[in-house]
Design a protein around this motif. Structure first.
Motif, PDB file in Angstrom:
ATOM      1  N   GLU A  68     -25.270 -24.994 -12.180  1.00  0.00           N
ATOM      2  CA  GLU A  68     -23.866 -25.066 -12.563  1.00  0.00           C
ATOM      3  C   GLU A  68     -23.126 -23.816 -12.092  1.00  0.00           C
ATOM      4  OE1 GLU A  68     -23.913 -27.629 -16.681  1.00  0.00           O
ATOM      5  OE2 GLU A  68     -24.165 -25.469 -16.827  1.00  0.00           O
ATOM      6  N   GLN A  69     -21.819 -23.956 -11.936  1.00  0.00           N
ATOM      7  CA  GLN A  69     -21.012 -22.804 -11.539  1.00  0.00           C
ATOM      8  C   GLN A  69     -21.018 -21.759 -12.636  1.00  0.00           C
ATOM      9  OE1 GLN A  69     -19.880 -21.559  -8.801  1.00  0.00           O
ATOM     10  NE2 GLN A  69     -17.739 -22.094  -8.506  1.00  0.00           N
ATOM     11  N   GLY A  70     -21.355 -20.533 -12.270  1.00  0.00           N
ATOM     12  CA  GLY A  70     -21.360 -19.421 -13.204  1.00  0.00           C
ATOM     13  C   GLY A  70     -20.828 -18.187 -12.517  1.00  0.00           C
ATOM     14  N   VAL A  71     -21.143 -17.031 -13.064  1.00  0.00           N
ATOM     15  CA  VAL A  71     -20.621 -15.768 -12.530  1.00  0.00           C
ATOM     16  C   VAL A  71     -21.764 -14.777 -12.362  1.00  0.00           C
ATOM     17  CG1 VAL A  71     -19.061 -13.832 -12.944  1.00  0.00           C
ATOM     18  CG2 VAL A  71     -18.391 -16.139 -13.642  1.00  0.00           C
ATOM     19  N   LEU A  72     -21.792 -14.131 -11.219  1.00  0.00           N
ATOM     20  CA  LEU A  72     -22.798 -13.109 -10.933  1.00  0.00           C
ATOM     21  C   LEU A  72     -22.102 -11.757 -10.771  1.00  0.00           C
ATOM     22  CD1 LEU A  72     -25.833 -12.603 -10.320  1.00  0.00           C
ATOM     23  CD2 LEU A  72     -25.285 -12.941  -7.908  1.00  0.00           C
ATOM     24  N   PHE A  73     -22.585 -10.763 -11.494  1.00  0.00           N
ATOM     25  CA  PHE A  73     -22.055  -9.405 -11.397  1.00  0.00           C
ATOM     26  C   PHE A  73     -23.024  -8.572 -10.562  1.00  0.00           C
ATOM     27  CE2 PHE A  73     -20.619 -11.267 -15.349  1.00  0.00           C
ATOM     28  CZ  PHE A  73     -19.268 -10.929 -15.404  1.00  0.00           C
ATOM     29  N   THR A  74     -22.495  -7.871  -9.568  1.00  0.00           N
ATOM     30  CA  THR A  74     -23.348  -7.003  -8.746  1.00  0.00           C
ATOM     31  C   THR A  74     -22.770  -5.596  -8.696  1.00  0.00           C
ATOM     32  OG1 THR A  74     -22.219  -7.513  -6.647  1.00  0.00           O
ATOM     33  CG2 THR A  74     -24.027  -8.973  -7.316  1.00  0.00           C
ATOM     34  N   LEU A  75     -23.653  -4.632  -8.609  1.00  0.00           N
ATOM     35  CA  LEU A  75     -23.246  -3.231  -8.514  1.00  0.00           C
ATOM     36  C   LEU A  75     -23.949  -2.624  -7.311  1.00  0.00           C
ATOM     37  CD1 LEU A  75     -21.599  -0.994  -9.924  1.00  0.00           C
ATOM     38  CD2 LEU A  75     -23.688  -0.377 -11.170  1.00  0.00           C
ATOM     39  N   SER A  76     -23.139  -2.148  -6.359  1.00  0.00           N
ATOM     40  CA  SER A  76     -23.676  -1.597  -5.115  1.00  0.00           C
ATOM     41  C   SER A  76     -24.598  -2.599  -4.423  1.00  0.00           C
ATOM     42  CB  SER A  76     -24.428  -0.288  -5.386  1.00  0.00           C
ATOM     43  OG  SER A  76     -23.583   0.668  -5.995  1.00  0.00           O
ATOM     44  N   GLY A  77     -24.233  -3.875  -4.518  1.00  0.00           N
ATOM     45  CA  GLY A  77     -24.992  -4.911  -3.836  1.00  0.00           C
ATOM     46  C   GLY A  77     -26.187  -5.440  -4.569  1.00  0.00           C
ATOM     47  N   HIS A  78     -26.442  -4.956  -5.802  1.00  0.00           N
ATOM     48  CA  HIS A  78     -27.605  -5.393  -6.569  1.00  0.00           C
ATOM     49  C   HIS A  78     -27.159  -6.158  -7.811  1.00  0.00           C
ATOM     50  CE1 HIS A  78     -30.090  -2.841  -4.040  1.00  0.00           C
ATOM     51  NE2 HIS A  78     -29.286  -1.826  -4.297  1.00  0.00           N
ATOM     52  N   PRO A  79     -27.772  -7.302  -8.104  1.00  0.00           N
ATOM     53  CA  PRO A  79     -27.411  -8.066  -9.304  1.00  0.00           C
ATOM     54  C   PRO A  79     -27.528  -7.239 -10.572  1.00  0.00           C
ATOM     55  CG  PRO A  79     -28.733  -9.418  -7.855  1.00  0.00           C
ATOM     56  CD  PRO A  79     -28.772  -8.018  -7.288  1.00  0.00           C
ATOM     57  N   LEU A  80     -26.458  -7.248 -11.357  1.00  0.00           N
ATOM     58  CA  LEU A  80     -26.406  -6.485 -12.598  1.00  0.00           C
ATOM     59  C   LEU A  80     -26.390  -7.402 -13.812  1.00  0.00           C
ATOM     60  CD1 LEU A  80     -26.014  -3.473 -13.541  1.00  0.00           C
ATOM     61  CD2 LEU A  80     -23.571  -3.982 -13.669  1.00  0.00           C
ATOM     62  N   GLY A  81     -25.895  -8.616 -13.626  1.00  0.00           N
ATOM     63  CA  GLY A  81     -25.828  -9.553 -14.739  1.00  0.00           C
ATOM     64  C   GLY A  81     -25.470 -10.940 -14.256  1.00  0.00           C
ATOM     65  N   ALA A  82     -25.834 -11.939 -15.056  1.00  0.00           N
ATOM     66  CA  ALA A  82     -25.516 -13.331 -14.737  1.00  0.00           C
ATOM     67  C   ALA A  82     -24.906 -13.981 -15.968  1.00  0.00           C
ATOM     68  CB  ALA A  82     -26.775 -14.081 -14.306  1.00  0.00           C
ATOM     69  N   LEU A  83     -23.768 -14.629 -15.788  1.00  0.00           N
ATOM     70  CA  LEU A  83     -23.051 -15.238 -16.901  1.00  0.00           C
ATOM     71  C   LEU A  83     -22.973 -16.751 -16.702  1.00  0.00           C
ATOM     72  CD1 LEU A  83     -19.914 -13.953 -18.676  1.00  0.00           C
ATOM     73  CD2 LEU A  83     -19.870 -16.268 -17.739  1.00  0.00           C
ATOM     74  N   THR A  84     -23.332 -17.485 -17.740  1.00  0.00           N
ATOM     75  CA  THR A  84     -23.192 -18.942 -17.737  1.00  0.00           C
ATOM     76  C   THR A  84     -22.374 -19.336 -18.966  1.00  0.00           C
ATOM     77  OG1 THR A  84     -25.276 -19.231 -18.951  1.00  0.00           O
ATOM     78  CG2 THR A  84     -25.385 -19.296 -16.533  1.00  0.00           C
ATOM     79  N   PHE A  85     -21.781 -20.519 -18.918  1.00  0.00           N
ATOM     80  CA  PHE A  85     -20.934 -20.918 -20.036  1.00  0.00           C
ATOM     81  C   PHE A  85     -20.915 -22.442 -20.176  1.00  0.00           C
ATOM     82  CE2 PHE A  85     -18.252 -20.504 -16.254  1.00  0.00           C
ATOM     83  CZ  PHE A  85     -17.579 -21.723 -16.221  1.00  0.00           C
ATOM     84  N   ASP A  86     -20.568 -22.900 -21.373  1.00  0.00           N
ATOM     85  CA  ASP A  86     -20.364 -24.320 -21.646  1.00  0.00           C
ATOM     86  C   ASP A  86     -18.865 -24.562 -21.704  1.00  0.00           C
ATOM     87  OD1 ASP A  86     -23.080 -24.314 -21.901  1.00  0.00           O
ATOM     88  OD2 ASP A  86     -23.091 -24.536 -24.087  1.00  0.00           O
ATOM     89  N   LEU A  87     -18.396 -25.535 -20.944  1.00  0.00           N
ATOM     90  CA  LEU A  87     -16.970 -25.816 -20.823  1.00  0.00           C
ATOM     91  C   LEU A  87     -16.632 -27.141 -21.495  1.00  0.00           C
ATOM     92  CD1 LEU A  87     -14.308 -24.897 -19.381  1.00  0.00           C
ATOM     93  CD2 LEU A  87     -14.993 -26.380 -17.488  1.00  0.00           C
ATOM     94  N   LEU A  88     -15.585 -27.133 -22.307  1.00  0.00           N
ATOM     95  CA  LEU A  88     -15.112 -28.350 -22.957  1.00  0.00           C
ATOM     96  C   LEU A  88     -13.596 -28.276 -23.073  1.00  0.00           C
ATOM     97  CD1 LEU A  88     -15.971 -31.020 -24.326  1.00  0.00           C
ATOM     98  CD2 LEU A  88     -16.026 -29.775 -26.501  1.00  0.00           C
ATOM     99  N   ASN A  89     -12.918 -29.319 -22.568  1.00  0.00           N
ATOM    100  CA  ASN A  89     -11.448 -29.347 -22.589  1.00  0.00           C
ATOM    101  C   ASN A  89     -10.853 -28.115 -21.917  1.00  0.00           C
ATOM    102  OD1 ASN A  89     -11.499 -31.796 -24.040  1.00  0.00           O
ATOM    103  ND2 ASN A  89     -11.675 -30.681 -25.989  1.00  0.00           N
ATOM    104  N   ASN A  90     -11.469 -27.733 -20.806  1.00  0.00           N
ATOM    105  CA  ASN A  90     -11.005 -26.610 -19.982  1.00  0.00           C
ATOM    106  C   ASN A  90     -11.059 -25.259 -20.693  1.00  0.00           C
ATOM    107  OD1 ASN A  90     -10.431 -28.205 -17.696  1.00  0.00           O
ATOM    108  ND2 ASN A  90      -8.445 -28.768 -18.531  1.00  0.00           N
ATOM    109  N   GLN A  91     -11.844 -25.169 -21.759  1.00  0.00           N
ATOM    110  CA  GLN A  91     -12.032 -23.891 -22.436  1.00  0.00           C
ATOM    111  C   GLN A  91     -13.512 -23.587 -22.591  1.00  0.00           C
ATOM    112  OE1 GLN A  91      -9.562 -24.397 -26.100  1.00  0.00           O
ATOM    113  NE2 GLN A  91      -8.423 -22.632 -25.320  1.00  0.00           N
ATOM    114  N   ILE A  92     -13.834 -22.301 -22.600  1.00  0.00           N
ATOM    115  CA  ILE A  92     -15.217 -21.858 -22.727  1.00  0.00           C
ATOM    116  C   ILE A  92     -15.596 -21.803 -24.205  1.00  0.00           C
ATOM    117  CG2 ILE A  92     -16.788 -19.927 -22.353  1.00  0.00           C
ATOM    118  CD1 ILE A  92     -15.102 -19.207 -19.869  1.00  0.00           C
TER     119      ILE A  92
END
Length: 297
Positions: free
Chosen positions: A252-276
């Motif tokens: 699923e579409q999520g968000v990846l945070f990187t710092l100086s090119g290295h993964p720092l965190g990964a965010l996933t979410f549940d979406l309902l009615n266009n809200q998280i």
């Protein structure tokens, strides 16, 4: 990973079924690195086995992986009791089209992995083999070496448990893409109001730092609290080179945070009615192997 050598012109069963074996281990354990370890152990057993005694290689391999995962889950239970803060599954950076595959759709999502964590190890194995991979009760009974009536009872109980806890959410790729990009824009602009508008009134956020990096030790509630916490983390000193990317995480579409090119965190979410409604942030460095490898480190 090294694979056993098959007869010339004959596909090696381990290589042929590796995708299924990994999928089974990952869903059982919620960890990419642990799943890879299980496959290595399964290969060692496979390479040492007398092939003349194995009539059905696929069934043998699935049984081996399932039982290895069950053993690991039993030992992991003690470790998780002492875990610092919320425990979240290890995210897996997937290709954008993986969610279109029936075998992987929904059941590999973070939301489902979290629900599977509420099952005991045997219930989880039975549920996955039955509901995800389509094994019959008789086949599962053979894999787990338990009477078929017992397997039927476990399967019924596990299915009811999952149905009761399975979250309702919108998996439409276009909507998820729109919300993801709006979320990233709010993060990059430090826009508190825009962030709050994306969050449902009953939003809950979990962050898993495992005691290794800064993370909220308890779930966060309300749009104001969650939005201020996210923007506060992103505004910390030393993160000028922090980049925020849309990414396919667990299908699923999520968000990846990187710092100086290295993964720092990964965010996933549940979406309902266009809200998280549910938001999960994995920042434990030991649990980012699944995105680190896919990101190219």
């Amino acid at each position: 990973m090294i694979h056993p050598t098959a007869e010339p012109g004959t596909p090696d069963p381990f290589t042929e079924h590796r995708r299924l074996l990994f999928a089974t281990a990952y869903r059982m354990l919620g960890s990419v690195s642990d799943a890879e370890d299980i496959l290595q152990d399964a290969w060692l057993k496979w390479s040492a086995a007398d092939r003349d005694d194995i009539r059905h290689p696929k069934a043998y391999l699935v049984r081996t992986v399932t039982n290895l995962a069950l053993n690991r889950l039993t030992s992991a239970a003690v470790t998780r009791e002492a875990y610092v803060g919320p425990w979240l599954p290890e995210p897996w950076l997937t290709t954008p089209d993986i969610a279109e595959e029936t075998e992987l759709a929904d059941t590999v999502s973070m939301a489902m992995l979290v629900v599977l964590e509420t099952l005991n190890p045997v219930e989880r194995a039975v549920f996955l083999l039955r509901e995800v991979f389509g094994y019959s009760h008789a086949e599962i009974a053979e894999v787990l070496e338990r009477p078929e009536p017992t397997i039927r009872q476990i399967a019924h109980r596990a299915r009811q448990h999952v149905q009761a806890r399975r979250p309702r959410y919108d998996a439409d790729p276009a909507r998820r893409d729109t919300v993801t990009r709006s979320f990233i824009a709010a993060c990059q602009g430090g826009d508190l109001n825009a962030m709050m508008e994306l969050l449902a009134p009953d939003v809950i956020a979990w962050s898993d730092g495992g005691g290794k990096v800064t993370a909220a030790r308890k779930p966060l509630h309300t749009p104001s609290h969650v939005a201020r916490w996210i923007l506060g983390v992103l505004a910390k000193p030393g993160q000028a080179s922090l980049k925020i990317h849309p990414a396919s995480i667990n299908g699923e579409q999520g968000v990846l945070f990187t710092l100086s090119g290295h993964p720092l965190g990964a965010l996933t979410f549940d979406l309902l009615n266009n809200q998280i409604h549910r938001l999960r942030l994995q920042v434990n460095p030991a649990k980012l192997n699944g995105v680190r490898e896919g990101f190219g480190e």
